[in-house]
Design an enzyme around this catalytic site. Structure first.
Site, short mmCIF file in Angstrom:
data_model
loop_
_atom_site.label_atom_id
_atom_site.label_comp_id
_atom_site.label_asym_id
_atom_site.label_seq_id
_atom_site.Cartn_x
_atom_site.Cartn_y
_atom_site.Cartn_z
N ASP A 1 10.56 5.22 -10.02
CA ASP A 1 10.23 5.82 -11.31
C ASP A 1 11.07 7.06 -11.60
O ASP A 1 11.44 7.31 -12.76
CB ASP A 1 8.75 6.19 -11.37
CG ASP A 1 7.87 4.98 -11.66
OD1 ASP A 1 8.41 3.86 -11.72
OD2 ASP A 1 6.65 5.16 -11.82
N SER B 1 0.81 -1.21 0.00
CA SER B 1 0.00 0.00 0.00
C SER B 1 0.85 1.27 0.00
O SER B 1 1.53 1.56 -0.98
CB SER B 1 -0.95 -0.04 1.20
OG SER B 1 -1.91 0.97 1.14
N LYS C 1 -0.62 -4.24 -3.18
CA LYS C 1 -1.93 -3.74 -2.75
C LYS C 1 -2.00 -2.27 -3.17
O LYS C 1 -1.40 -1.41 -2.55
CB LYS C 1 -2.08 -3.89 -1.24
CG LYS C 1 -3.53 -3.83 -0.74
CD LYS C 1 -4.05 -2.43 -0.58
CE LYS C 1 -5.44 -2.37 0.03
NZ LYS C 1 -6.01 -1.01 0.05
#
Length: 412
Positions: free
Chosen positions: A308, A297, A322
């Site tokens: 990224d 999460s 999740k």
């Protein structure tokens, strides 16, 4: 006469267009009615079953019981996170810390419809009993957890402090399931733990709780003052927490106004969450993020953003996966549904729900050998903000420390 003749083709054209539009509307209307007819036929089946239960079942059943059961069944068909909250359960859900309850210190989820430990929280009863991420809870007090909803499982595991609950664990590394008896306690954890490993500042985040980013900022200042030239952020077995804090912590390490994460709902409506402007920004020193299957999460939001933007090297094992959004929607009778209404995506558009994030460098954890006669010592650390470092027993952390030496050398 000629002007009238010129008008005739125009009238014919308009009538043709009108006929086409009317036909299309009729087809669309028929499709809508067909869809409605299918829905009503299904509802007729549902009503028929209710009538059979009311007239032929061996015992009387309250109408509300049947309706609530049907709603639970519908939501159970969707995903492990969508669930029904009856009025009493909704009240419990909203009562954050009123009326103390005892817990074990684990975050659980349904994986392949099996009740599974996402992560044990540090310095909690389950942690000291040796419960691991990935452990499957197959029984609670001798009763099978098969078909048990996530919310009902949580209710069964909670209870009064200083009371015991016995869970049966299935672990891949063991041949047979085994019982573990855990004493419930009021769960109090330290969300940030720090230490210096040589010239590297070690920051351990156990959960994304309120004001976590403030604590992380203070930790960075403290470690900077001790000469930290790099950072290892350890979010292994961190089950997540507040979205806002995932964004805030990410904001400490990437420039302002960058997309940290975005969500999409059923209509593909996109909502961007961007990094914030903070007085403290650590955007230059090398960073390694340690993750594993218990990182979920909010932990994955931080990991995805730093990966990224190539702000950090991710090491360890694939994360949990999740990345869905749940909304609590009240119903007319005081109950509610907790419904999955969207999914998270990393800044570059990666969908990680049910997939997880692969580390840049995979390092499988090697459990240290334990003497068979050695028992887990259930004593808590005196200073919960101080991270306990043991590179001999933690091969993943040791690998991160060794890799950091290379990164620091290359950065000079």
């Amino acid at each position: 006469m000629r002007p009238k003749l010129k008008i005739i083709p125009i009238i014919v054209g308009l009538l043709t267009i009108a006929l086409i539009l009317t036909s299309a509307l009729l087809i669309k209307t028929q499709n809508v009615y067909a869809a409605k007819d299918e829905k009503y036929r299904n509802l007729d089946t549902f009503t028929q079953v209710m009538h059979l239960i009311e007239t032929s079942y061996v015992e009387d059943v309250e109408n509300k019981t049947m309706v609530y059961g049907a709603i639970k069944g519908m939501l159970a068909e969707l995903d492990p996170h969508s669930t029904f909250l009856d009025p009493d359960t909704l009240k419990e859900f909203r009562e954050e810390t009123q009326g103390e309850f005892g817990g074990l210190g684990i975050t659980i989820g349904l994986k392949d419809k099996i009740l599974t430990v996402i992560a044990p929280l540090e310095d909690t009863p389950a942690f000291y009993k040796g419960i691991l991420s990935g452990d499957q809870i197959v029984k609670i007090e001798g009763d099978s957890t098969a078909g048990l909803s996530l919310h009902d499982a949580v209710k069964r595991l909670r209870g009064k402090p200083n009371t015991d609950v016995t869970i049966t664990i299935h672990r891949e590394s063991t041949k047979k399931p085994f019982d573990v008896t855990i004493t419930r306690a009021i769960i109090k954890i330290s969300s940030v733990k720090t230490s210096m490993i040589g010239n590297t500042g070690y920051i351990r985040l156990t959960q994304f709780t309120s004001h976590l980013s403030d604590s992380v900022a203070e930790a960075i200042k403290d470690l900077d003052s001790k000469g930290a030239d790099s950072y290892i952020i350890d979010i292994r077995n961190n089950p997540g927490g507040l979205l806002s804090e995932a964004i805030n912590v990410s904001s400490l390490f990437i420039p302002a106004n960058k997309i940290v994460v975005y969500t999409k709902d059923r209509q593909q409506t996109r909502q961007d969450f961007k990094s914030r402007i903070f007085s403290l920004k650590e955007t230059e020193k090398p960073i390694i993020v340690l993750v594993n299957g218990g990182s979920a999460s909010a932990s994955e939001i931080l990991t995805g953003a730093l990966q990224d933007y190539e702000r950090a090297t991710i090491m360890g094992e694939k994360t949990y996966g999740k990345a869905s959004v749940q909304s609590v929607i009240p119903l007319v009778d005081g109950s509610a549904v907790k419904l999955t209404t969207g999914k998270y995506f990393t800044p570059t558009g990666r969908g990680i729900h049910g997939i997880g994030i692969e580390p840049d460098i995979n390092v499988e954890f090697i459990a240290p050998e334990v003497d068979e006669n050695e028992k887990i010592v259930e004593t808590k650390t005196v200073d919960l903000s101080k991270a306990i470092i043991d590179l001999e027993k933690d091969n993943q952390l040791k690998a991160a420390v060794d890799k950091m030496k290379e990164l620091v050398k290359d950065a000079k």
